[in-house]
Design a protein around this motif. Structure first.
Motif, PDB file in Angstrom:
ATOM      1  N   PHE A  39      22.249 -18.911 -37.556  1.00 56.83           N
ATOM      2  CA  PHE A  39      21.066 -18.324 -36.929  1.00 56.83           C
ATOM      3  C   PHE A  39      19.864 -18.403 -37.858  1.00 56.83           C
ATOM      4  CE2 PHE A  39      22.559 -14.770 -39.470  1.00 56.83           C
ATOM      5  CZ  PHE A  39      21.400 -14.111 -39.851  1.00 56.83           C
ATOM      6  N   ALA A  40      18.691 -18.149 -37.263  1.00 58.37           N
ATOM      7  CA  ALA A  40      17.453 -18.023 -38.017  1.00 58.37           C
ATOM      8  C   ALA A  40      16.604 -16.944 -37.370  1.00 58.37           C
ATOM      9  CB  ALA A  40      16.696 -19.346 -38.045  1.00 58.37           C
ATOM     10  N   TYR A  41      15.892 -16.185 -38.210  1.00 59.26           N
ATOM     11  CA  TYR A  41      14.964 -15.176 -37.715  1.00 59.26           C
ATOM     12  C   TYR A  41      13.600 -15.805 -37.424  1.00 59.26           C
ATOM     13  CZ  TYR A  41      17.915 -11.202 -39.179  1.00 59.26           C
ATOM     14  OH  TYR A  41      18.930 -10.282 -39.319  1.00 59.26           O
ATOM     15  N   THR A  42      12.957 -15.344 -36.370  1.00 61.67           N
ATOM     16  CA  THR A  42      11.568 -15.718 -36.153  1.00 61.67           C
ATOM     17  C   THR A  42      10.681 -14.820 -37.018  1.00 61.67           C
ATOM     18  OG1 THR A  42      11.273 -14.182 -34.301  1.00 61.67           O
ATOM     19  CG2 THR A  42      12.064 -16.400 -33.788  1.00 61.67           C
ATOM     20  N   THR A  43       9.499 -15.325 -37.336  1.00 61.89           N
ATOM     21  CA  THR A  43       8.580 -14.560 -38.187  1.00 61.89           C
ATOM     22  C   THR A  43       7.228 -14.311 -37.534  1.00 61.89           C
ATOM     23  OG1 THR A  43       7.833 -16.605 -39.268  1.00 61.89           O
ATOM     24  CG2 THR A  43       9.655 -15.409 -40.306  1.00 61.89           C
ATOM     25  N   GLY A  44       6.999 -14.916 -36.349  1.00 60.13           N
ATOM     26  CA  GLY A  44       5.715 -14.720 -35.697  1.00 60.13           C
ATOM     27  C   GLY A  44       5.650 -15.502 -34.399  1.00 60.13           C
ATOM     28  N   PRO A  45       4.532 -15.390 -33.675  1.00 56.87           N
ATOM     29  CA  PRO A  45       4.377 -16.095 -32.403  1.00 56.87           C
ATOM     30  C   PRO A  45       4.537 -17.606 -32.559  1.00 56.87           C
ATOM     31  CG  PRO A  45       2.661 -14.438 -32.665  1.00 56.87           C
ATOM     32  CD  PRO A  45       3.385 -14.525 -33.981  1.00 56.87           C
ATOM     33  N   GLY A  46       5.261 -18.213 -31.633  1.00 50.76           N
ATOM     34  CA  GLY A  46       5.474 -19.658 -31.660  1.00 50.76           C
ATOM     35  C   GLY A  46       6.621 -20.108 -32.527  1.00 50.76           C
ATOM     36  N   ASP A  47       7.139 -19.210 -33.356  1.00 51.93           N
ATOM     37  CA  ASP A  47       8.189 -19.593 -34.296  1.00 51.93           C
ATOM     38  C   ASP A  47       9.488 -19.944 -33.574  1.00 51.93           C
ATOM     39  OD1 ASP A  47       8.790 -20.143 -36.907  1.00 51.93           O
ATOM     40  OD2 ASP A  47       9.480 -18.124 -37.397  1.00 51.93           O
ATOM     41  N   ALA A  48       9.801 -19.232 -32.503  1.00 49.31           N
ATOM     42  CA  ALA A  48      11.046 -19.511 -31.783  1.00 49.31           C
ATOM     43  C   ALA A  48      11.039 -20.915 -31.196  1.00 49.31           C
ATOM     44  CB  ALA A  48      11.257 -18.479 -30.686  1.00 49.31           C
ATOM     45  N   THR A  49       9.890 -21.379 -30.734  1.00 52.76           N
ATOM     46  CA  THR A  49       9.786 -22.745 -30.205  1.00 52.76           C
ATOM     47  C   THR A  49      10.034 -23.763 -31.299  1.00 52.76           C
ATOM     48  OG1 THR A  49       8.240 -22.078 -28.467  1.00 52.76           O
ATOM     49  CG2 THR A  49       8.236 -24.392 -29.094  1.00 52.76           C
ATOM     50  N   ASN A  50       9.402 -23.578 -32.443  1.00 54.02           N
ATOM     51  CA  ASN A  50       9.569 -24.530 -33.552  1.00 54.02           C
ATOM     52  C   ASN A  50      11.005 -24.528 -34.072  1.00 54.02           C
ATOM     53  OD1 ASN A  50       6.831 -25.240 -33.448  1.00 54.02           O
ATOM     54  ND2 ASN A  50       6.257 -23.578 -34.837  1.00 54.02           N
ATOM     55  N   LEU A  51      11.601 -23.353 -34.207  1.00 53.17           N
ATOM     56  CA  LEU A  51      12.978 -23.276 -34.698  1.00 53.17           C
ATOM     57  C   LEU A  51      13.947 -23.944 -33.717  1.00 53.17           C
ATOM     58  CD1 LEU A  51      13.032 -19.599 -36.041  1.00 53.17           C
ATOM     59  CD2 LEU A  51      13.263 -21.687 -37.411  1.00 53.17           C
ATOM     60  N   THR A  52      13.704 -23.770 -32.425  1.00 50.21           N
ATOM     61  CA  THR A  52      14.575 -24.405 -31.426  1.00 50.21           C
ATOM     62  C   THR A  52      14.482 -25.921 -31.521  1.00 50.21           C
ATOM     63  OG1 THR A  52      14.313 -22.511 -29.948  1.00 50.21           O
ATOM     64  CG2 THR A  52      15.109 -24.559 -28.975  1.00 50.21           C
ATOM     65  N   ARG A  53      13.282 -26.444 -31.637  1.00 49.06           N
ATOM     66  CA  ARG A  53      13.116 -27.900 -31.740  1.00 49.06           C
ATOM     67  C   ARG A  53      13.800 -28.445 -32.991  1.00 49.06           C
ATOM     68  NH1 ARG A  53       6.784 -27.814 -29.853  1.00 49.06           N
ATOM     69  NH2 ARG A  53       7.193 -27.859 -27.589  1.00 49.06           N
ATOM     70  N   GLN A  54      13.706 -27.718 -34.084  1.00 52.69           N
ATOM     71  CA  GLN A  54      14.395 -28.154 -35.302  1.00 52.69           C
ATOM     72  C   GLN A  54      15.903 -28.122 -35.120  1.00 52.69           C
ATOM     73  OE1 GLN A  54      12.927 -25.611 -38.450  1.00 52.69           O
ATOM     74  NE2 GLN A  54      10.791 -26.109 -38.004  1.00 52.69           N
ATOM     75  N   ALA A  55      16.393 -27.065 -34.464  1.00 49.88           N
ATOM     76  CA  ALA A  55      17.839 -26.922 -34.262  1.00 49.88           C
ATOM     77  C   ALA A  55      18.393 -28.017 -33.370  1.00 49.88           C
ATOM     78  CB  ALA A  55      18.149 -25.554 -33.674  1.00 49.88           C
ATOM     79  N   MET A  56      17.587 -28.544 -32.464  1.00 45.90           N
ATOM     80  CA  MET A  56      18.036 -29.577 -31.531  1.00 45.90           C
ATOM     81  C   MET A  56      18.534 -30.837 -32.232  1.00 45.90           C
ATOM     82  SD  MET A  56      17.850 -28.832 -28.258  1.00 45.90           S
ATOM     83  CE  MET A  56      17.118 -27.618 -27.165  1.00 45.90           C
ATOM     84  N   HIS A  57      18.138 -31.033 -33.473  1.00 43.85           N
ATOM     85  CA  HIS A  57      18.583 -32.220 -34.210  1.00 43.85           C
ATOM     86  C   HIS A  57      20.065 -32.114 -34.598  1.00 43.85           C
ATOM     87  CE1 HIS A  57      14.553 -33.834 -34.415  1.00 43.85           C
ATOM     88  NE2 HIS A  57      14.103 -32.723 -34.963  1.00 43.85           N
ATOM     89  N   SER A  58      20.589 -30.882 -34.656  1.00 46.06           N
ATOM     90  CA  SER A  58      21.972 -30.693 -35.114  1.00 46.06           C
ATOM     91  C   SER A  58      22.847 -29.919 -34.142  1.00 46.06           C
ATOM     92  CB  SER A  58      21.974 -29.954 -36.468  1.00 46.06           C
ATOM     93  OG  SER A  58      21.194 -30.635 -37.435  1.00 46.06           O
ATOM     94  N   TYR A  59      22.232 -29.242 -33.163  1.00 44.52           N
ATOM     95  CA  TYR A  59      22.987 -28.372 -32.258  1.00 44.52           C
ATOM     96  C   TYR A  59      22.655 -28.694 -30.806  1.00 44.52           C
ATOM     97  CZ  TYR A  59      23.629 -25.501 -36.464  1.00 44.52           C
ATOM     98  OH  TYR A  59      23.946 -25.062 -37.730  1.00 44.52           O
ATOM     99  N   THR A  60      23.655 -28.502 -29.941  1.00 39.50           N
ATOM    100  CA  THR A  60      23.416 -28.655 -28.507  1.00 39.50           C
ATOM    101  C   THR A  60      23.564 -27.331 -27.765  1.00 39.50           C
ATOM    102  OG1 THR A  60      25.742 -29.209 -28.107  1.00 39.50           O
ATOM    103  CG2 THR A  60      24.216 -31.049 -28.495  1.00 39.50           C
ATOM    104  N   GLN A  61      23.961 -26.264 -28.484  1.00 41.86           N
ATOM    105  CA  GLN A  61      24.140 -24.947 -27.870  1.00 41.86           C
ATOM    106  C   GLN A  61      23.229 -23.950 -28.580  1.00 41.86           C
ATOM    107  OE1 GLN A  61      28.794 -25.447 -26.399  1.00 41.86           O
ATOM    108  NE2 GLN A  61      28.370 -24.229 -28.210  1.00 41.86           N
ATOM    109  N   ILE A  62      22.274 -23.407 -27.819  1.00 40.66           N
ATOM    110  CA  ILE A  62      21.264 -22.516 -28.377  1.00 40.66           C
ATOM    111  C   ILE A  62      21.414 -21.139 -27.757  1.00 40.66           C
ATOM    112  CG2 ILE A  62      18.793 -22.106 -28.682  1.00 40.66           C
ATOM    113  CD1 ILE A  62      19.802 -24.589 -30.154  1.00 40.66           C
ATOM    114  N   LEU A  63      21.369 -20.109 -28.603  1.00 40.20           N
ATOM    115  CA  LEU A  63      21.429 -18.721 -28.162  1.00 40.20           C
ATOM    116  C   LEU A  63      20.089 -18.056 -28.444  1.00 40.20           C
ATOM    117  CD1 LEU A  63      22.994 -16.178 -27.182  1.00 40.20           C
ATOM    118  CD2 LEU A  63      23.722 -15.858 -29.568  1.00 40.20           C
TER     119      LEU A  63
END
Length: 307
Positions: A39-63
């Motif tokens: 997992f990763a914590y968000t730190t501000g507005p828009g962070d969840a979008t950026n973290l999801t896009r980064q995670a897509m390179h290694s993961y196919t299941q997002i919570l």
């Protein structure tokens, strides 16, 4: 239990900061149940979008862990350049915010036991999502995806008001009070709404709701007949209603009975354009990103959801 790895996007500020306190216990419980999770914590507005896009390179299941606003940002992370980053990616939701309206449409309870039931069931269904083009206060154009409900007018202004204050009273009461305060000062606007090429509104109106899901504002059933997978938006128009009419009929929205009120109409379609004079507030999944003019497009089966 599916042993494929999960990546959780966690908003520690959701539920007025309660998520930060309880997430370590939830994380340990998930690991104990055999969920392969980072997992990763968000730190501000828009962070969840950026973290999801980064995670897509290694993961196919997002919570997504947080409120409806966090879920909205995560959904936007599934796309780049208006295309899916990975068409095989899937999404699960652990709702831990003040509203929790998206889960109401799924008839899924909040909390960890319900999530574990979903993960054990391993049922993934494709659902529709919406894409909206809008402008910010400076007139710059943006696009954004949403899963649940959008609104142009009263609801957008109410959400802007509520999000500027603490929601320690909880979702239902915070949004109810914010809605009442907004109704007392809100002025209806001249709106033009075109659905699939047909003009359905051209005059004074209070607000126009675009429903993929059914619920808003901590439990208001604004679009009671909306389905997440039917390939259509439900468009609910609150016409030129007065302040007294709105206050009188407000309780009916929680049961979906507002559709019986005169000057409330329902339409369905895939493309919705709205202009207004003066400019009207836009609300998406409990957030206020911008203003009219707006254009909504339905993306059939755009998200693969665990449910």
């Amino acid at each position: 239990m599916n042993n494929n790895p999960w990546f959780a996007i966690v908003n520690p500020a959701s539920a007025n900061g309660q998520t930060r306190k309880i997430w370590p216990k939830i994380y340990k419980r998930l690991l104990d149940q055999g969920v392969n999770l980072e997992f990763a914590y968000t730190t501000g507005p828009g962070d969840a979008t950026n973290l999801t896009r980064q995670a897509m390179h290694s993961y196919t299941q997002i919570l997504a862990v947080g409120g409806d606003g966090t879920l909205n940002e995560v959904v936007n992370g599934f796309f780049a350049d208006q295309k899916p980053i990975n068409p095989e990616a899937s999404l699960a939701v652990l709702s831990h915010g003040t509203g929790g309206d998206f889960l109401r449409t799924l008839d899924q309870k909040r909390g960890l036991p319900s999530l574990l039931e979903v993960l054990h069931r391993q049922k993934i269904v494709p659902i529709d999502c919406g894409l909206v083009q809008y402008q910010d206060a400076t007139g710059q154009l943006y696009t954004r995806y949403f899963l649940n409900v959008a609104d142009v007018g009263l609801g957008g202004m109410a959400v802007s008001r509520v999000n500027q204050h603490s929601k320690f009273l909880g979702g239902k009461l915070s949004f109810l009070l914010g809605g009442i305060m907004t109704i007392l000062t809100y002025k209806n606007k001249n709106m033009k709404c075109v659905i699939d090429g047909k003009i359905v509104v051209n005059g004074p109106a209070n607000s126009i709701w675009i429903g993929n899901g059914r619920f808003v504002g901590g439990g208001m059933m604004i679009a009671p007949h909306a389905e997440l997978d039917d390939g259509l938006f439900d468009v609910i128009v609150l016409g030129n209603l007065s302040m007294f009419q709105l206050l009188r009929h407000l309780p009916k929205i929680y049961q979906g009975h507002h559709l019986e009120v005169p000057d409330v109409t329902v339409h369905r379609g895939k493309e919705v354009s709205i202009i207004s004079n003066p400019s009207a507030y836009l609300e998406l999944d409990g957030e206020h990103p911008g203003f009219t003019p707006v254009h909504f497009s339905l993306i059939p089966q755009g998200i693969r959801l665990w449910t």
